[in-house]
Design a protein around this motif. Structure first.
Motif, PDB file in Angstrom:
ATOM      1  N   ALA A 116       0.831  -1.213   0.000  1.00 49.50           N
ATOM      2  CA  ALA A 116       0.000   0.000   0.000  1.00 49.50           C
ATOM      3  C   ALA A 116       0.863   1.260   0.000  1.00 49.50           C
ATOM      4  O   ALA A 116       0.599   2.202  -0.763  1.00 49.50           O
ATOM      5  N   LEU A 117       1.893   1.280   0.833  1.00 44.01           N
ATOM      6  CA  LEU A 117       2.773   2.456   0.868  1.00 44.01           C
ATOM      7  C   LEU A 117       3.551   2.608  -0.436  1.00 44.01           C
ATOM      8  O   LEU A 117       3.772   3.730  -0.908  1.00 44.01           O
ATOM      9  N   GLY A 118       3.961   1.502  -1.027  1.00 40.72           N
ATOM     10  CA  GLY A 118       4.674   1.558  -2.301  1.00 40.72           C
ATOM     11  C   GLY A 118       3.805   2.078  -3.432  1.00 40.72           C
ATOM     12  O   GLY A 118       4.245   2.886  -4.254  1.00 40.72           O
ATOM     13  N   ILE A 119       2.565   1.622  -3.483  1.00 42.66           N
ATOM     14  CA  ILE A 119       1.638   2.107  -4.515  1.00 42.66           C
ATOM     15  C   ILE A 119       1.366   3.592  -4.317  1.00 42.66           C
ATOM     16  O   ILE A 119       1.390   4.375  -5.273  1.00 42.66           O
ATOM     17  N   PHE A 120       1.121   3.981  -3.075  1.00 42.32           N
ATOM     18  CA  PHE A 120       0.888   5.399  -2.785  1.00 42.32           C
ATOM     19  C   PHE A 120       2.098   6.242  -3.192  1.00 42.32           C
ATOM     20  O   PHE A 120       1.957   7.298  -3.810  1.00 42.32           O
TER      21      PHE A 120
END
Length: 107
Positions: A29-33
């Motif tokens: 999730a943090l990587g996509i964001f």
């Protein structure tokens, strides 16, 4: 004297799997964001610091390109999950081999 070695190993593997899944989902999730917002973040950082990191007169590009691809996300997330699951096997095996009296001796 309680749990069998197989049961202890299963407990450690389940705990490792839960932590691995949580970490993988959080990291994904943090990587996509981050991938979707990197250009805006760099622009904000440049204006906040008053310095242009990718000057067009020095570099071929004046922005940081980011292209999110589902296949890359799935491969990296799957690899992270697999590594976290593999990393639980040896500690689980070692914990299942410890005698309870021996473990409590130094407590």
């Amino acid at each position: 004297m309680g749990a069998t070695p197989g049961r202890i190993m299963r407990i450690f593997i389940i705990q490792g799997a839960v932590i691995g899944v949580f970490g993988t989902l959080t990291g994904t999730a943090l990587g996509i964001f981050g991938a979707l917002n990197i250009s805006g973040f760099i622009s904000w950082l440049e204006s906040a610091l008053g310095h242009q990191f990718l000057s067009a007169d020095v570099y071929f590009i004046s922005y940081l390109p980011s292209q999110l691809q589902l296949q890359d996300v799935l491969i990296i997330s799957g690899a992270g999950l697999a590594m976290s699951l593999l990393a639980t096997i040896y500690p689980a095996w070692r914990a299942s081999r410890v005698e309870p009296a021996e473990a409590l001796r130094y407590e």
